[in-house]
Design a protein around this motif. Structure first.
Motif, PDB file in Angstrom:
ATOM      1  N   ASN A 221       0.820  -1.208   0.000  1.00 43.18           N
ATOM      2  CA  ASN A 221       0.000   0.000   0.000  1.00 43.18           C
ATOM      3  C   ASN A 221       0.859   1.266   0.000  1.00 43.18           C
ATOM      4  N   LEU A 222       1.955   1.235   0.738  1.00 44.74           N
ATOM      5  CA  LEU A 222       2.869   2.383   0.733  1.00 44.74           C
ATOM      6  C   LEU A 222       3.459   2.607  -0.652  1.00 44.74           C
ATOM      7  N   PHE A 223       3.816   1.509  -1.333  1.00 44.74           N
ATOM      8  CA  PHE A 223       4.338   1.620  -2.695  1.00 44.74           C
ATOM      9  C   PHE A 223       3.316   2.316  -3.601  1.00 44.74           C
ATOM     10  N   LYS A 224       2.044   1.956  -3.445  1.00 49.30           N
ATOM     11  CA  LYS A 224       0.995   2.549  -4.290  1.00 49.30           C
ATOM     12  C   LYS A 224       0.855   4.049  -4.025  1.00 49.30           C
ATOM     13  N   VAL A 225       0.918   4.441  -2.754  1.00 48.71           N
ATOM     14  CA  VAL A 225       0.818   5.861  -2.416  1.00 48.71           C
ATOM     15  C   VAL A 225       2.016   6.619  -2.992  1.00 48.71           C
ATOM     16  N   ILE A 226       3.210   6.056  -2.835  1.00 47.99           N
ATOM     17  CA  ILE A 226       4.417   6.683  -3.381  1.00 47.99           C
ATOM     18  C   ILE A 226       4.316   6.800  -4.899  1.00 47.99           C
ATOM     19  N   GLN A 227       3.748   5.784  -5.529  1.00 48.84           N
ATOM     20  CA  GLN A 227       3.561   5.826  -6.983  1.00 48.84           C
ATOM     21  C   GLN A 227       2.622   6.955  -7.381  1.00 48.84           C
ATOM     22  N   ASP A 228       1.516   7.090  -6.660  1.00 49.53           N
ATOM     23  CA  ASP A 228       0.548   8.147  -6.966  1.00 49.53           C
ATOM     24  C   ASP A 228       1.182   9.532  -6.839  1.00 49.53           C
ATOM     25  N   ILE A 229       1.912   9.745  -5.752  1.00 50.64           N
ATOM     26  CA  ILE A 229       2.544  11.049  -5.538  1.00 50.64           C
ATOM     27  C   ILE A 229       3.608  11.303  -6.611  1.00 50.64           C
ATOM     28  N   SER A 230       4.387  10.277  -6.901  1.00 48.85           N
ATOM     29  CA  SER A 230       5.461  10.422  -7.880  1.00 48.85           C
ATOM     30  C   SER A 230       4.930  10.768  -9.262  1.00 48.85           C
ATOM     31  N   ASN A 231       3.792  10.176  -9.629  1.00 43.42           N
ATOM     32  CA  ASN A 231       3.234  10.397 -10.967  1.00 43.42           C
ATOM     33  C   ASN A 231       2.594  11.775 -11.132  1.00 43.42           C
ATOM     34  N   ASP A 232       2.254  12.420 -10.022  1.00 41.85           N
ATOM     35  CA  ASP A 232       1.616  13.738 -10.095  1.00 41.85           C
ATOM     36  C   ASP A 232       2.701  14.813 -10.073  1.00 41.85           C
ATOM     37  N   LEU A 233       3.184  15.167 -11.268  1.00 36.21           N
ATOM     38  CA  LEU A 233       4.293  16.112 -11.363  1.00 36.21           C
ATOM     39  C   LEU A 233       3.878  17.542 -11.024  1.00 36.21           C
ATOM     40  N   ASN A 234       2.583  17.789 -10.930  1.00 35.38           N
ATOM     41  CA  ASN A 234       2.088  19.131 -10.626  1.00 35.38           C
ATOM     42  C   ASN A 234       1.897  19.373  -9.133  1.00 35.38           C
ATOM     43  N   THR A 235       2.155  18.337  -8.334  1.00 34.48           N
ATOM     44  CA  THR A 235       2.023  18.496  -6.881  1.00 34.48           C
ATOM     45  C   THR A 235       3.058  19.500  -6.372  1.00 34.48           C
ATOM     46  N   THR A 236       2.600  20.533  -5.704  1.00 31.39           N
ATOM     47  CA  THR A 236       3.495  21.609  -5.258  1.00 31.39           C
ATOM     48  C   THR A 236       4.597  21.098  -4.337  1.00 31.39           C
ATOM     49  N   HIS A 237       4.239  20.214  -3.421  1.00 30.93           N
ATOM     50  CA  HIS A 237       5.199  19.740  -2.420  1.00 30.93           C
ATOM     51  C   HIS A 237       5.590  18.275  -2.686  1.00 30.93           C
ATOM     52  N   ARG A 238       5.746  17.937  -3.952  1.00 33.55           N
ATOM     53  CA  ARG A 238       6.017  16.550  -4.354  1.00 33.55           C
ATOM     54  C   ARG A 238       7.251  15.975  -3.644  1.00 33.55           C
ATOM     55  N   LEU A 239       8.352  16.702  -3.674  1.00 38.37           N
ATOM     56  CA  LEU A 239       9.586  16.199  -3.062  1.00 38.37           C
ATOM     57  C   LEU A 239       9.405  15.964  -1.567  1.00 38.37           C
ATOM     58  N   PHE A 240       8.793  16.923  -0.881  1.00 41.17           N
ATOM     59  CA  PHE A 240       8.595  16.789   0.561  1.00 41.17           C
ATOM     60  C   PHE A 240       7.678  15.612   0.876  1.00 41.17           C
ATOM     61  N   MET A 241       6.607  15.459   0.111  1.00 40.28           N
ATOM     62  CA  MET A 241       5.663  14.361   0.334  1.00 40.28           C
ATOM     63  C   MET A 241       6.338  13.011   0.063  1.00 40.28           C
ATOM     64  N   LEU A 242       7.106  12.937  -1.005  1.00 43.20           N
ATOM     65  CA  LEU A 242       7.807  11.682  -1.304  1.00 43.20           C
ATOM     66  C   LEU A 242       8.813  11.352  -0.206  1.00 43.20           C
ATOM     67  N   GLY A 243       9.522  12.367   0.267  1.00 41.75           N
ATOM     68  CA  GLY A 243      10.482  12.136   1.340  1.00 41.75           C
ATOM     69  C   GLY A 243       9.821  11.581   2.588  1.00 41.75           C
ATOM     70  N   ASN A 244       8.668  12.154   2.947  1.00 40.51           N
ATOM     71  CA  ASN A 244       7.933  11.659   4.120  1.00 40.51           C
ATOM     72  C   ASN A 244       7.473  10.220   3.929  1.00 40.51           C
ATOM     73  N   MET A 245       7.003   9.898   2.721  1.00 40.97           N
ATOM     74  CA  MET A 245       6.522   8.538   2.476  1.00 40.97           C
ATOM     75  C   MET A 245       7.664   7.529   2.437  1.00 40.97           C
ATOM     76  N   ILE A 246       8.795   7.912   1.859  1.00 44.47           N
ATOM     77  CA  ILE A 246       9.959   7.019   1.845  1.00 44.47           C
ATOM     78  C   ILE A 246      10.455   6.802   3.276  1.00 44.47           C
ATOM     79  N   GLU A 247      10.445   7.869   4.074  1.00 40.38           N
ATOM     80  CA  GLU A 247      10.847   7.741   5.481  1.00 40.38           C
ATOM     81  C   GLU A 247       9.898   6.789   6.215  1.00 40.38           C
TER      82      GLU A 247
END
Length: 284
Positions: free
Chosen positions: A130-156
């Motif tokens: 499930n975490l992989f799926k969330v990370i995938q969703d965030i990663s694919n949305d290149l228009n997300t303003t805080h994409r890097l921060f959100m990905l970092g939190n999910m990877i952590e």
């Protein structure tokens, strides 16, 4: 020769920083040693893979998760017909940015240099999936303003879960021996200096050891001589360039590897592999 998805999308991974592949069905460069600049977190959905990492045998089974740190030597030996994996691939730039912004993110990453495969129980697998799926969703949305921060939190979050699961499953934290630490420093030195120096003496002196003692420890620890590690790493990089950077001439590949003379490079390549660089490129 068709490229593995990670190879085919290498430029896009570098551009986006992080990509997720949810339908990997085969292996990169099967039977051929290679390195990757990317950090990869691989969740085996189905099937089994036999591989080596830094010449040590490893098997990834169904519901295993593997963390492969950059620049280590991999060789994928074989995989089952039902193999299916879900991969998170992180570029070097994003890896460094994550470490800067999230200081604790990879604090126990060294564990995965000694044990790449982590078996998961059913509920653990579901949570990680499930975490992989969330990370995938965030990663694919290149228009997300805080994409890097959100990905970092999910990877952590993912790595914290893996740490808890290792403890729950009785996988002790690995405390590296002095010889293991020496090899890791040697390996990092090869990554940084193989193209400018391939003498064992150079690497031994960086560890403040005599070449003879240094070579003995590396052989005892890994089963390979120090000069074999240095030469093999150079050959692996040469093969990667010959196969996947076909716009480069053999002379340009030679220069990338640290040879100013193409003829010397060709003799070196043939001595290690039994064929010339041009013959290797034509086979691919």
């Amino acid at each position: 020769m068709s490229k593995h998805p990670i190879t085919a999308e290498a430029s896009k991974i570098a551009e986006r920083g992080l990509m997720v592949f949810d339908n990997i069905r085969d292996l990169p460069q099967k039977g051929e040693a290679f390195t990757t600049a990317f950090m990869t977190v691989a969740l085996t959905i189905e099937g089994k893979v036999k591989a080596t990492c830094d010449m040590k045998d490893v098997i990834f089974h169904r519901h295993d998760i593997a963390v492969i740190t950059p620049n280590h030597i991999l060789c994928m030996r074989e995989f089952s017909s039902d193999y299916h994996a879900f991969l998170i691939v992180i570029s070097p730039a994003y890896y460094q940015e994550f470490k800067r912004r999230f200081p604790n993110l990879f604090r126990d990453i060294a564990h995965y240099q000694y044990r790449q495969d982590i078996p998961l129980k059913s509920y653990q697998f579901e949570r990680v999936h499930n975490l992989f799926k969330v990370i995938q969703d965030i990663s694919n949305d290149l228009n997300t303003t805080h994409r890097l921060f959100m990905l970092g939190n999910m990877i952590e979050t993912l790595f914290l879960c893996l740490k808890d699961f290792r403890k729950e499953n009785g996988i002790a934290e690995h405390v590296p021996s002095m010889n293991e630490e020496l090899f890791n420093r040697f390996h990092q030195d090869i990554v940084e200096h193989y193209h400018e120096n391939r003498e064992v003496k150079f690497y031994a002196e960086r560890q403040h050891l005599s070449p003879k003692y240094f070579a003995t420890v590396i052989k005892k620890q890994t089963g390979m001589y120090a000069h074999e590690w240095i030469n093999n790493y150079a050959i692996i990089q040469a093969k990667r360039l010959l196969l996947h950077e076909r716009h480069l001439s053999v002379q340009q590949v030679a220069r990338r590897i640290g040879f100013t003379d193409q003829a010397v490079f060709s003799r070196f390549f043939r001595h290690i592999t039994g064929i010339t660089p041009s013959q290797y490129r034509s086979k691919g």
